[in-house]
Design a protein around this motif. Sequence first.
Motif, PDB file in Angstrom:
ATOM      1  N   ILE A 166       0.836  -1.209   0.000  1.00 20.76           N
ATOM      2  CA  ILE A 166       0.000   0.000   0.000  1.00 20.76           C
ATOM      3  C   ILE A 166       0.865   1.250   0.000  1.00 20.76           C
ATOM      4  N   LEU A 167       1.946   1.227   0.786  1.00 20.14           N
ATOM      5  CA  LEU A 167       2.857   2.374   0.818  1.00 20.14           C
ATOM      6  C   LEU A 167       3.598   2.548  -0.503  1.00 20.14           C
ATOM      7  N   VAL A 168       3.868   1.460  -1.216  1.00 17.90           N
ATOM      8  CA  VAL A 168       4.497   1.559  -2.536  1.00 17.90           C
ATOM      9  C   VAL A 168       3.551   2.282  -3.501  1.00 17.90           C
ATOM     10  N   TYR A 169       2.259   1.993  -3.423  1.00 16.79           N
ATOM     11  CA  TYR A 169       1.290   2.715  -4.252  1.00 16.79           C
ATOM     12  C   TYR A 169       1.329   4.215  -3.949  1.00 16.79           C
ATOM     13  N   PHE A 170       1.412   4.580  -2.669  1.00 18.64           N
ATOM     14  CA  PHE A 170       1.485   5.996  -2.307  1.00 18.64           C
ATOM     15  C   PHE A 170       2.782   6.635  -2.783  1.00 18.64           C
ATOM     16  N   ILE A 171       3.894   5.925  -2.687  1.00 18.72           N
ATOM     17  CA  ILE A 171       5.174   6.455  -3.166  1.00 18.72           C
ATOM     18  C   ILE A 171       5.119   6.682  -4.671  1.00 18.72           C
ATOM     19  N   ASP A 172       4.540   5.746  -5.403  1.00 20.82           N
ATOM     20  CA  ASP A 172       4.421   5.906  -6.849  1.00 20.82           C
ATOM     21  C   ASP A 172       3.507   7.074  -7.195  1.00 20.82           C
ATOM     22  N   MET A 173       2.446   7.255  -6.450  1.00 19.21           N
ATOM     23  CA  MET A 173       1.544   8.374  -6.685  1.00 19.21           C
ATOM     24  C   MET A 173       2.246   9.705  -6.407  1.00 19.21           C
ATOM     25  N   ILE A 174       3.025   9.768  -5.333  1.00 14.85           N
ATOM     26  CA  ILE A 174       3.769  10.995  -5.008  1.00 14.85           C
ATOM     27  C   ILE A 174       4.803  11.283  -6.084  1.00 14.85           C
ATOM     28  N   LYS A 175       5.497  10.235  -6.552  1.00 13.38           N
ATOM     29  CA  LYS A 175       6.491  10.411  -7.610  1.00 13.38           C
ATOM     30  C   LYS A 175       5.836  10.936  -8.877  1.00 13.38           C
ATOM     31  N   ASN A 176       4.662  10.403  -9.197  1.00 11.27           N
ATOM     32  CA  ASN A 176       3.965  10.866 -10.400  1.00 11.27           C
ATOM     33  C   ASN A 176       3.549  12.320 -10.282  1.00 11.27           C
ATOM     34  N   LYS A 177       3.144  12.755  -9.101  1.00  7.74           N
ATOM     35  CA  LYS A 177       2.707  14.142  -8.934  1.00  7.74           C
ATOM     36  C   LYS A 177       3.880  15.108  -8.863  1.00  7.74           C
TER      37      LYS A 177
END
Length: 125
Positions: free
Chosen positions: A104-115
Amino acid sequence: MKKNYFYLIGFIIIMIVNYFIKKYSNHDYSENLNQINLYDIIENGLRPIGIFLLINFFSRKGMKIQTFAIFILVIMIIESMFRYFNDKSIIAYNYTIGMIIGLILVYFIDMIKNKIIDKPQLTNN
């Protein structure tokens, strides 16, 4: 900030947090075999994050999050099978909960990286 620096800084932070958890947590496995242990959950939750950051640091294209989630789930299944075949009847709740939280935290890290990283590059072109 380049993507490689983002992944490298994230990996270094994960390694530092993992070091402090191992150093300052009390690992008494004789009494806490089947109990929920917060330090073990955090330690196992850092594992998929570190793997994700390390793979993306060394790859040229970057791994898609869906492919990585399947990869981690296969690792979890294989480790559970080896645990079963080695006659360990105790289910590792801390491992399973930690790995799911890590995904779940990997999904958040990827979302932050994308933004933060990918979107400003698209507006500059």
